[in-house]
Motif scaffolding. Structure first.
Motif, short mmCIF file in Angstrom:
data_model
loop_
_atom_site.label_atom_id
_atom_site.label_comp_id
_atom_site.label_asym_id
_atom_site.label_seq_id
_atom_site.Cartn_x
_atom_site.Cartn_y
_atom_site.Cartn_z
N ALA A 193 18.21 -33.12 5.94
CA ALA A 193 19.19 -32.02 5.99
C ALA A 193 18.60 -31.07 5.14
CB ALA A 193 20.58 -32.62 5.54
N ASP A 194 17.97 -31.46 3.89
CA ASP A 194 17.64 -30.58 2.78
C ASP A 194 16.35 -29.70 3.49
OD1 ASP A 194 19.28 -31.32 1.26
OD2 ASP A 194 18.00 -32.63 0.17
N VAL A 195 15.41 -30.26 4.33
CA VAL A 195 14.24 -29.59 4.72
C VAL A 195 14.90 -28.79 5.85
CG1 VAL A 195 12.31 -29.89 6.63
CG2 VAL A 195 12.49 -31.52 4.63
N VAL A 196 16.02 -28.93 6.86
CA VAL A 196 16.34 -27.78 7.73
C VAL A 196 17.02 -26.99 6.96
CG1 VAL A 196 18.25 -27.71 9.38
CG2 VAL A 196 16.81 -29.84 9.45
N HIS A 197 17.77 -27.05 5.82
CA HIS A 197 18.56 -26.23 5.27
C HIS A 197 17.78 -25.15 4.46
CE1 HIS A 197 20.31 -24.54 1.58
NE2 HIS A 197 21.29 -24.08 2.39
N ALA A 198 16.39 -25.78 3.90
CA ALA A 198 15.64 -24.68 3.40
C ALA A 198 14.79 -24.24 4.18
CB ALA A 198 14.69 -25.57 2.31
N VAL A 199 14.07 -24.50 5.14
CA VAL A 199 13.26 -23.85 6.19
C VAL A 199 14.04 -22.91 6.73
CG1 VAL A 199 11.89 -24.20 8.10
CG2 VAL A 199 11.76 -25.64 6.07
N SER A 201 16.50 -21.29 5.64
CA SER A 201 16.93 -20.17 4.90
C SER A 201 15.53 -19.54 4.34
CB SER A 201 17.55 -20.95 3.55
OG SER A 201 18.89 -21.50 3.83
N GLY A 202 14.43 -19.84 4.83
CA GLY A 202 13.33 -19.11 4.53
C GLY A 202 12.36 -19.67 3.31
N TYR A 203 12.68 -20.88 2.94
CA TYR A 203 12.16 -21.51 1.73
C TYR A 203 11.48 -22.84 2.20
CZ TYR A 203 15.04 -18.73 -1.12
OH TYR A 203 15.97 -17.47 -1.54
N ALA A 204 10.08 -23.06 1.66
CA ALA A 204 9.26 -24.02 1.73
C ALA A 204 9.68 -25.23 1.16
CB ALA A 204 7.78 -23.94 1.78
N VAL A 205 9.25 -26.49 1.29
CA VAL A 205 9.80 -27.88 0.52
C VAL A 205 8.60 -28.44 -0.11
CG1 VAL A 205 10.77 -29.88 0.34
CG2 VAL A 205 11.82 -28.09 2.01
N VAL A 206 8.79 -28.44 -1.37
CA VAL A 206 7.28 -29.05 -2.21
C VAL A 206 7.79 -30.73 -2.79
CG1 VAL A 206 5.85 -28.95 -4.11
CG2 VAL A 206 6.87 -26.97 -3.25
N VAL A 207 6.84 -31.52 -1.87
CA VAL A 207 7.35 -33.12 -2.47
C VAL A 207 6.22 -33.65 -2.97
CG1 VAL A 207 7.68 -35.02 -0.82
CG2 VAL A 207 8.29 -32.68 0.12
N ASN A 208 6.53 -34.37 -3.86
CA ASN A 208 5.71 -35.19 -4.71
C ASN A 208 5.60 -36.72 -4.20
OD1 ASN A 208 5.98 -36.52 -8.33
ND2 ASN A 208 4.08 -36.17 -6.78
N ILE A 209 4.54 -37.18 -3.57
CA ILE A 209 4.35 -38.25 -3.07
C ILE A 209 3.46 -39.43 -3.77
CG2 ILE A 209 5.05 -37.34 -0.64
CD1 ILE A 209 1.49 -38.45 -1.42
N ALA A 210 3.67 -40.56 -3.52
CA ALA A 210 2.54 -41.53 -3.70
C ALA A 210 2.19 -42.78 -2.79
CB ALA A 210 3.07 -42.00 -5.18
N GLY A 211 1.31 -43.07 -2.69
CA GLY A 211 0.81 -44.14 -1.73
C GLY A 211 0.20 -43.49 -0.66
N SER A 212 0.59 -44.26 0.68
CA SER A 212 -0.26 -44.22 1.76
C SER A 212 0.85 -43.73 3.11
CB SER A 212 -1.07 -45.21 2.26
OG SER A 212 -1.88 -45.46 1.35
N ALA A 213 0.45 -43.09 4.03
CA ALA A 213 1.48 -42.92 5.36
C ALA A 213 0.52 -42.33 6.26
CB ALA A 213 2.38 -41.74 4.92
N THR A 214 0.98 -42.51 7.49
CA THR A 214 0.46 -42.11 9.09
C THR A 214 1.00 -40.93 9.50
OG1 THR A 214 -0.32 -44.54 9.13
CG2 THR A 214 -0.47 -43.13 11.05
N ASP A 215 0.26 -39.77 9.97
CA ASP A 215 1.03 -38.75 10.59
C ASP A 215 1.38 -39.25 12.18
OD1 ASP A 215 -1.27 -38.05 12.18
OD2 ASP A 215 -2.19 -37.12 10.26
N LEU A 216 1.63 -38.35 12.72
CA LEU A 216 2.00 -38.60 14.37
C LEU A 216 0.86 -38.56 15.12
CD1 LEU A 216 5.41 -36.39 14.54
CD2 LEU A 216 5.17 -38.86 14.28
#
Length: 273
Positions: A193-199, A201-216
């Motif tokens: 919901a936060d990503v949809v609202h921000a984007v 509204s014309g704002y990017a989202v900055v995320v602080n992550i840690a560890g590993s993940a796989t993209d699509l």
């Protein structure tokens, strides 16, 4: 004497005839035949007690109806009458309340990408990418100075939120923490919901992550010591997000990831949206 009796008889007969026509009961007092006495005809009310009819009816005050002690019953309206203006307003047609249009199923932002210029500038670089969406073009060094970035990196999403609002001149951004080792379903929904609202509204989202993940596309991304990246779009109503990763140069710097995986990637950290 016989003439007087005849007249009395005629008068009595007349009264009896009148009483019969009006529906009342007659009682005679005194002795009609006694010399020197008059004969008085009394009229008793129909429905009076028998004892009243048999006795001195002539001396009893006529029966009257007791005065009404309460105001006559009227139909009282349950509500106060509406004023003329209110009636006019009620009669006027009203339109349905306007609803905020639903956000688009897909939205991408325009941004200017730069790879981070050293190993500890992921925070400044990701923040700068978000700033370019709002037509701000600071250097990574100036953003790093505002963030308080050191060779150990940038402390937390609290800092990226503060600097984004400062440079853009807004109070749009808020920090959301995901403190557990994995995101809960509610935190995943909140990120979507936060990503949809921000984007939207014309704002990017900055995320602080840690560890590993796989993209699509099956790409493996591992940052065991922590990292910052920028969400610059979404699709499928926010179920998947487009990431601009300042650690990767060239076309591979942007990739798509499910919002669920991104939420788990941000566990123990948080994001600015």
């Amino acid at each position: 004497m016989s003439g007087r009796r005849n007249r009395l008889a005629l008068a009595s007969a007349a009264v009896l005839a009148a009483a019969a026509s009006t529906g009342v009961v007659l009682a005679s007092t005194g002795s009609p035949g006694a010399p020197g006495t008059g004969s008085t005809v009394a009229v008793a009310e129909v429905g009076a007690p028998v004892a009243d009819q048999a006795g001195a009816a002539a001396t009893t005050a006529p029966r009257t109806t007791a005065p009404q002690t309460t105001a006559p019953a009227t139909e009282t309206p349950t509500t106060a009458p509406a004023s003329k203006a209110a009636k006019v307003a009620k009669a006027a047609p009203t339109s349905a309340p306007s609803k905020r249009p639903a956000p688009p199923a897909t939205k991408l932002l325009d941004y200017d990408f730069q790879t981070q210029i050293n190993g500890w500038y992921c925070g400044p670089a990701a923040t700068r990418i978000a700033l370019t969406v709002r037509d701000k073009q600071p250097s990574q060094d100036s953003v790093a100075a505002d963030l308080g970035t050191t060779t150990s990196g940038t402390n937390s999403a609290q800092d990226t939120t503060r600097v984004l609002n400062k440079i853009i001149g807004t109070d749009f951004y808020r920090t959301t923490a995901i403190p557990g080792g994995a995101a809960t379903p509610a935190q995943m929904d909140r990120l979507q919901a936060d990503v949809v609202h921000a984007v939207t509204s014309g704002y990017a989202v900055v995320v602080n992550i840690a560890g590993s993940a796989t993209d699509l596309d099956g790409g493996w991304h591992s940052y065991p010591g922590g990292h910052y990246l920028t969400v610059v779009g979404y699709r499928d109503d926010g179920r998947t997000v487009k990431i601009a990763d300042p650690a990767i140069p060239g076309e591979d710097s942007n990739y798509w990831m499910s919002t669920i995986d991104l939420a788990n990637w941000a566990a123990t950290r948080g994001y600015s949206s």
